[in-house]
Scaffold this active site. Structure first.
Site, PDB file in Angstrom:
ATOM      1  N   LEU A  68       0.806  -1.348  -0.142  1.00 61.35           N
ATOM      2  CA  LEU A  68      -0.034   0.022  -0.115  1.00 61.35           C
ATOM      3  C   LEU A  68       0.945   1.263   0.000  1.00 61.35           C
ATOM      4  CD1 LEU A  68      -2.616   1.653   0.403  1.00 61.35           C
ATOM      5  CD2 LEU A  68      -2.554   1.359   2.874  1.00 61.35           C
ATOM      6  N   GLU A  69       0.818   2.207  -1.007  1.00 62.33           N
ATOM      7  CA  GLU A  69       1.537   3.133  -1.117  1.00 62.33           C
ATOM      8  C   GLU A  69       0.554   4.480  -0.782  1.00 62.33           C
ATOM      9  OE1 GLU A  69       2.383   4.410  -5.087  1.00 62.33           O
ATOM     10  OE2 GLU A  69       4.378   5.525  -4.433  1.00 62.33           O
ATOM     11  N   ILE A  70       0.950   4.953   0.527  1.00 62.13           N
ATOM     12  CA  ILE A  70       0.325   6.143   1.019  1.00 62.13           C
ATOM     13  C   ILE A  70       0.957   7.430   0.743  1.00 62.13           C
ATOM     14  CG2 ILE A  70      -0.386   7.112   3.294  1.00 62.13           C
ATOM     15  CD1 ILE A  70      -0.939   4.509   4.239  1.00 62.13           C
TER      16      ILE A  70
END
Lengths: 764, 467
Positions: free
Chosen positions: A510-512
């Site tokens: 997951l790229e935040i």
């Protein structure tokens, strides 16, 4: 960038394995500890005629076989063996969630030479041999993870009892770290579970649940987990396990429990078949071929494992043990192992919330859009006890999304990892709807609507009219800058990017994305939700394409040029997978969607100019116009037919390619050059992201590239690749390409710095 | 308007009458040796147990083997009528419990009532709540009476384990149903041709909890382990149950039994599962569910049983008006439910303190305890749980433990382990036994408690009817 399939071996490297680091304090701890001091890690008490040996590393959540642990274990076992009142022993951990999670990785990493590592292995082998030949039966009582060295310890014991807890898993995950089970694992497992199962365990590193382990013959007896009684469930379950194990130990001494199990008919037949060298050779060959096919020969560990097993079975245990320890020493020194261990550490780091505990826990999460991504996000959320609202604009869309979530859970039911009842109660947490009702209770909204800034703006305004003030608005965009989306928001501090990868339930990353206005609490909350969803998280700065999409875009642009230069998709795929990518570039484009790729190429092209160009973007547009949008439309670079696993190259693509044909320059078109053209652009862009501060550190860069984009795990990620390969060599190659293609291959300043000064490394 | 006035006047009258009765009972109670307060509540009708009977409880597959469930229920209903001489047409309603349903008689209450010669004008319905089905039947009756809807209700329960519905597989059922709809011979033949060997494997009724897929015995074994109940304790308790049951049988205390003439066979008048054994004999058995180290065996579990029971429940005023001497008051009752996995059989632990609180009693006030014995391990686990402050605080959210019932007041005439446990018939047996024991032992309050599949439980306080 949406659309990656499961990434082979790499998706299995998970933090569940819990190899842990030793903190500095521990090291200090055992340098001080002397034999005179009370033991801290291993203790025992005698219950009647049974010695109960308890393992507990006081400095960590898990037990690891460190030097210290081994020393104390040897002392304790020595006392047990010399005590005449003791007839048998039970080996149990004091930690409810962990038996022994493996060897101490730092112990191996600290070694400077293969010989040192081989020595460690031989010491382990000797200790477990003593246990195997123990005159007093030792029963391993297993609850929680029993992995790597822990499993090797357990299988050296005479008898194994394990709880049915979901936390109880057995396995030899060494291969995932580029190593092998080096304390007798490759020698004892084939004898215990047979060649095929032993290969399966050691080569995949998969976790085996207790019930399966019982069937395989890996454990002898299972113990149920208990509910609350006069004590807490975990505490009482551990006591119960100990009681049962003690009974077993006594039973073995009294000869009530036989140690050799009578073989079943199937077993006898199998043994008979295996007695032919011809059959065994056939197995070795098949396994070898399979490994070569899957690893392309890029991972030495699996081949070494086959070698060790073979030596042991064919030439006797002395040769086997020797091969095991020597191969282990060699493997520990390989760059592949170092890369994989680096990834492991990175993963552990990316499973922590460095932004602290959010003020408000997210209990209700609303998702806009029930498409592939929206429903995927719902799927990984709803089974974590979070009330999930899935909103779409059409009933058809909602129906499709709901079916996707159901199917995800139902597949788990079929695999028996959950019961149908658990599936149903989980689904009761999901609300599907077409309106905004209930949004007043939402703590977070994630939008997964069409990638169009106008639509995103419309949505954010609609949502902000109904959500409570504390509610976070997250966008699952793959390329649109978050600050552009936040421009329509009344409360930009609550706006954040949460870029999931498709399929959401399989892809771990997951790229935040945070903007300079995003508040720290908003970030903390997004990370907390991601961690709950089981994701590995990188937090990056805002900008076109953020980190992952931005790295992938130049590589795909280059791939288009390679296609234009007359390399067909199959060849392109084999070049990329041959470099270690789990999915070939052409297949990847199809998975992502040609339309998405075209869209992103255009957006990023506008933002970064010709530097991000490569092949002709019109090629992609023409494909989209013809309806070749990739897997989802059945045609892209390949033709996909439902039910068929093999895919053929899309012949209609040839005409398009013909019209965009470029003449390749033979100076930069060898197979290896093509590979480096693709990879160097990826790596250069990654380094540039670090240089620009989009990335906080190289570790997140490596993790994002490997787990989000399938960068070859054996190389450990773009930054480790630069460290190992040498920045100077990479720059040299890029200069050569630059001469032909121009600034698309110009190395970025940070990369040049590293090339000039070889002592500069991204990873210490 | 006028009718409304009349109505309220009438209900006032009724209340007044009830109040009078309450007064009388209080006076009567004062006269008895134990001078405890009565549990009558102002404004609530007194509901009484007039009579309770049951067929002998037989191990399944024995003398009852060829009957059908409603036959047993009929026997209990007829026995009740016979023993009370109650006029059939005065029965306002019939409620019956059952667990494993015979598909032909899904409303077994109605079929049995008709077969037993009850008036065809008396409505009847069937309830199910696993092992507390007949408790549910009885409390339904209590509710109907307390609400003023009925004055005399027959409640009961029946379970017939000698024959259970075994179905075709789902695949086969689907084929057979399609066959009904197939119009042409060709269509029929092709459907018949689609039948494979897999279609023929039958579907047995689930013995496992639906939500957890765990059998009850397995859960009981885990429960016993969680509370550290040893095999020996369980065997001892089972032996106690059989010994006490045998004693009660020999002394003729099990007077709720009505004889049953089984067609073509002898008249049955005794339970046939009471078999006091020795500790040595019991110790030889292997664990039945958790192997090899489990503690629950065939000897310390209740066994599959056929049987039916029935009770006549009335409003006190009506019973007295019709000249009946009630056996006991049925007072407060509660139903509880908890985690069906780890606390499946802890119903009594949860229900007991709750019902005592409702009644304003403490454990020490209770003279007679009748708990359903599903497994010796389950009873002992419940006793330990009730005796544990840790459990009360951590699992039940209570300040302190309620305490365990003293064994010299507990199931003194045997229990489900020895007498047998026809699932839906046990509840009435417990209530009737409490009434009989209160009378015999001169106690005032009795407590019934039982666990049930699904993680549910029930408890009821029963007050002796003044002598």
């Amino acid at each position: 960038m949406a659309g990656l399939r499961a990434l082979g071996v790499l998706s299995r490297i998970t933090v569940r394995h819990r190899y842990t680091l030793f903190s500095d304090s521990t090291r200090r701890g055992f340098s001080v500890a002397s034999s005179l001091m009370a033991r801290t890690h291993v203790n025992y008490e005698v219950k009647g005629d049974v010695a109960v040996v308890r393992i507990n590393d006081p400095t960590s959540k898990v037990n690891t076989l460190s030097v210290h642990m081994q020393k104390e274990m040897a002392e304790v076992l020595g006392e047990v063996w010399s005590n005449d009142a003791v007839k048998s022993a039970v080996l149990i951990s004091s930690k409810p969630g962990c038996f022994i999670a493996g060897a101490d990785i730092n112990m191996i990493q600290a070694c400077k030479s293969a010989e040192e590592v081989t020595y460690i292995s031989q010491e382990g082998q000797k200790m477990f041999e003593k246990i195997e030949k123990s005159p007093k039966p030792i029963v391993a009582a297993i609850n929680g993870s029993c992995l790597g060295g822990g499993l090797e310890f357990a299988i050296a014991c005479q008898y194994r009892v394990a709880t049915k807890s979901k936390k109880t898993v057995l396995g030899t995950p060494e291969v995932l770290l580029g190593l092998l089970p080096a304390a007798g694992g490759t020698q004892r497992l084939p004898k215990m579970v047979g060649l095929p199962s032993a290969f399966d365990m050691t080569l995949t590193g998969r976790n085996i649940r207790a019930d399966k382990a019982k069937k395989m013959g890996l454990v002898h007896q299972l113990v149920d987990t208990l509910g609350p009684g006069l004590k807490g469930p975990e505490e009482r379950t551990m006591e119960y396990l100990e009681e049962v194990a003690i009974e077993c130990a006594r039973g073995i001494v009294n000869k009530k429990i036989p140690l050799t199990k009578e073989k079943g008919m199937m077993q006898k037949v199998q043994d008979y078949v295996m007695s032919f060298p011809f059959v065994r050779n056939q197995i070795y060959n098949t396994v070898q071929k399979k490994v070569m096919k899957q690893t392309k020969g890029l991972y030495p560990a699996p081949l070494n494992i086959i070698d060790c097993v073979k030596s042991g079975v064919e030439q006797g245990s002395d040769a086997g043990y020797l091969a095991e320890s020597q191969n282990f020493g060699k493997l520990a020194m390989t760059t592949e192992s170092k890369a994989l261990i680096g990834l492991y550490h990175g993963q552990v780091a990316c499973k922590k919330n460095r932004f602290g505990v959010p003020e408000k826990e997210v209990k209700t999460l609303a998702i806009l859009g029930a498409g592939l991504m929206g429903a995927g996000i719902a799927q990984v959320t709803v089974d974590k006890g979070i009330h999930t609202i899935m909103k779409d604009t059409t009933l058809e869309g909602l129906n499709r999304g709901h079916q996707q979530v159901y199917k995800g859970l139902n597949d788990k039911t079929k695999k028996k990892s959950i019961t149908s009842f658990e599936r149903d109660t989980t689904l009761s947490n999901l609300t599907g709807q077409l309106d905004y009702s209930g949004f007043q209770n939402a703590d977070m909204v994630i939008e997964a609507v069409f990638e169009d800034i106008a639509i995103k703006h419309k949505v954010i305004k609609e949502v902000e009219a109904v959500i409570p003030p504390h509610c976070i608005f997250a966008s699952n965009t793959s390329a649109l800058p978050i600050k552009d989306i936040a421009a329509a928001s009344k409360r930009p501090e609550k706006v954040i990017g949460m870029h999931y990868f498709s399929p959401v339930d399989k892809m771990q990353l997951l790229e935040i994305i945070t903007t300079d206005k995003t508040s720290k609490d908003t970030t903390a909350s997004a990370v907390a939700v991601g961690l709950k969803q089981g994701k590995i998280i990188i937090v990056v700065g805002d900008g076109p394409g953020f980190y992952t999409t931005r790295c992938l875009a130049p590589m795909l642009a280059e791939a288009v040029r390679v296609l234009q230069e007359g390399v067909d998709p199959k060849k392109l795929d084999s070049l990329t997978t041959g470099f270690g990518f789990p999915v070939g570039a052409a297949t990847l484009a199809d998975e992502v969607g040609i339309d998405v790729a075209a869209h992103v190429a255009e957006d990023l092209g506008k933002a970064f100019g010709p530097r991000l160009g490569g092949g002709n973007p019109e090629l992609l547009k023409t494909m989209v116009e013809k309806g070749f949008k990739g897997r989802k439309t059945g045609k892209g670079c390949y033709v996909y037919q439902p039910g068929l696993k093999s895919k053929e190259v899309n012949m209609e693509l040839n005409d398009i390619l013909e019209s965009f044909k470029l003449t390749p320059n033979p100076a930069v078109s060898s197979d290896s050059d093509v590979q480096y053209r693709l990879v160097s652009r990826f790596v250069n862009e990654a380094v540039m992201c670090l240089q620009e501060g989009i990335l906080a550190n190289p570790v997140e860069g490596d993790i994002g590239a490997v787990f989000g984009l399938g960068f070859p795990p054996c190389l450990g990620g773009p930054f480790r690749f630069v460290d190992t390969f040498g920045a100077d060599k990479l720059v040299e190659k890029m200069r050569r390409f630059e001469d032909v293609y121009g600034n698309q291959f110009t190395p970025c300043p940070l990369l040049l710095d590293h090339a000039k000064d070889p002592s500069k490394k991204f990873h210490k | 308007m006028a009718t409304m006035l009349l109505k309220s006047f009438r209900s006032n009258l009724v209340n007044f009458r009830a109040y009078q009765f309450a007064l009388i009972t209080t006076c009567l109670v004062l006269l008895t040796a134990k001078s405890k307060k009565t549990l009558a509540k102002p404004g609530v009708k007194n509901v009484v147990l007039v009579e309770g009977v049951r067929t002998p409880f037989l191990q399944s597959g024995t003398t009852y083997a060829d009957l059908m469930p409603h036959d047993l229920a009929r026997a209990a209903l007829q026995g009740l009528l016979h023993r009370t001489g109650f006029p059939k047409e005065a029965v306002d309603y019939i409620v019956y419990g059952t667990v494993i349903q015979e598909v032909k008689t899904s409303n077994v209450a109605r079929e049995a009532a008709l077969g037993a010669g009850f008036s065809d004008r008396t409505p009847a319905h069937t309830v199910t709540m696993a092992c507390i089905s007949s408790n549910q039947a009885m409390t339904t009756a209590v509710g109907l009476i307390a609400a003023g809807q009925c004055d005399a209700v027959v409640a009961g329960g029946v379970e017939f384990m000698s024959d259970v519905p075994i179905r075709h597989s789902r695949k086969m059922r689907k084929t057979m149903l399609s066959l009904n709809k197939a119009k042409t011979l060709g269509a029929r033949l092709s459907l018949l041709g689609s039948i494979r060997l897999a279609h023929l494997s039958p579907e047995l009724p689930a013995v496992a909890e639906f939500s957890t897929a765990e059998t009850m015995g397995h859960s009981a074994d885990r429960l016993a382990a969680a509370f550290g109940v040893s095999r020996q304790e369980q065997d001892e308790f089972a032996l106690r149950s059989h010994t006490l049951a045998k004693k009660a049988q020999d002394e003729g205390l099990l007077s709720d039994i009505v004889g049953f003439k089984v067609p073509g066979k002898d008249i049955v008048s005794k339970d046939n599962g009471i078999r006091p054994s020795t500790m040595e004999q019991m110790a030889k058995l292997k664990p039945a569910f958790v192997k090899p180290h489990g503690t629950v065996t065939a000897a310390n579990s209740s066994y599959l049983t056929d049987g039916a029971s029935a009770v006549l429940i009335m409003s006190e005023e009506k019973a007295l008006a019709m000249g009946y001497k009630p056996k006991a008051y049925l007072r407060d009752f509660v139903y509880v439910s908890q985690d069906p996995k780890d606390q499946l059989l802890l119903g009594p632990t949860y229900a007991t303190p709750k019902v005592l609180e409702r009644s304003g009693l403490t454990l020490a006030d209770i003279d007679v305890f009748e708990f359903h014995e599903a497994f010796a391990g389950q009873i002992l686990a419940n006793l330990k749980a009730m005796e544990s402050d840790w459990f009360a605080q951590n699992c039940m959210g209570r300040k302190a433990k309620v305490g365990a019932p003293p064994l010299d007041k507990f199931n003194m005439w045997g229990g489900s382990l020895s007498l047998g446990h026809p699932f839906a018939a046990t509840g009435c047996r417990l209530v009737t036994t409490v009434a009989h024991r209160l009378k015999k032992e001169g106690g005032q309050y009795g407590l019934v408690a039982a666990c049930a599949a699904g993680g549910q439980g029930h408890a009821m306080v029963i007050e002796a009817y003044p002598q």
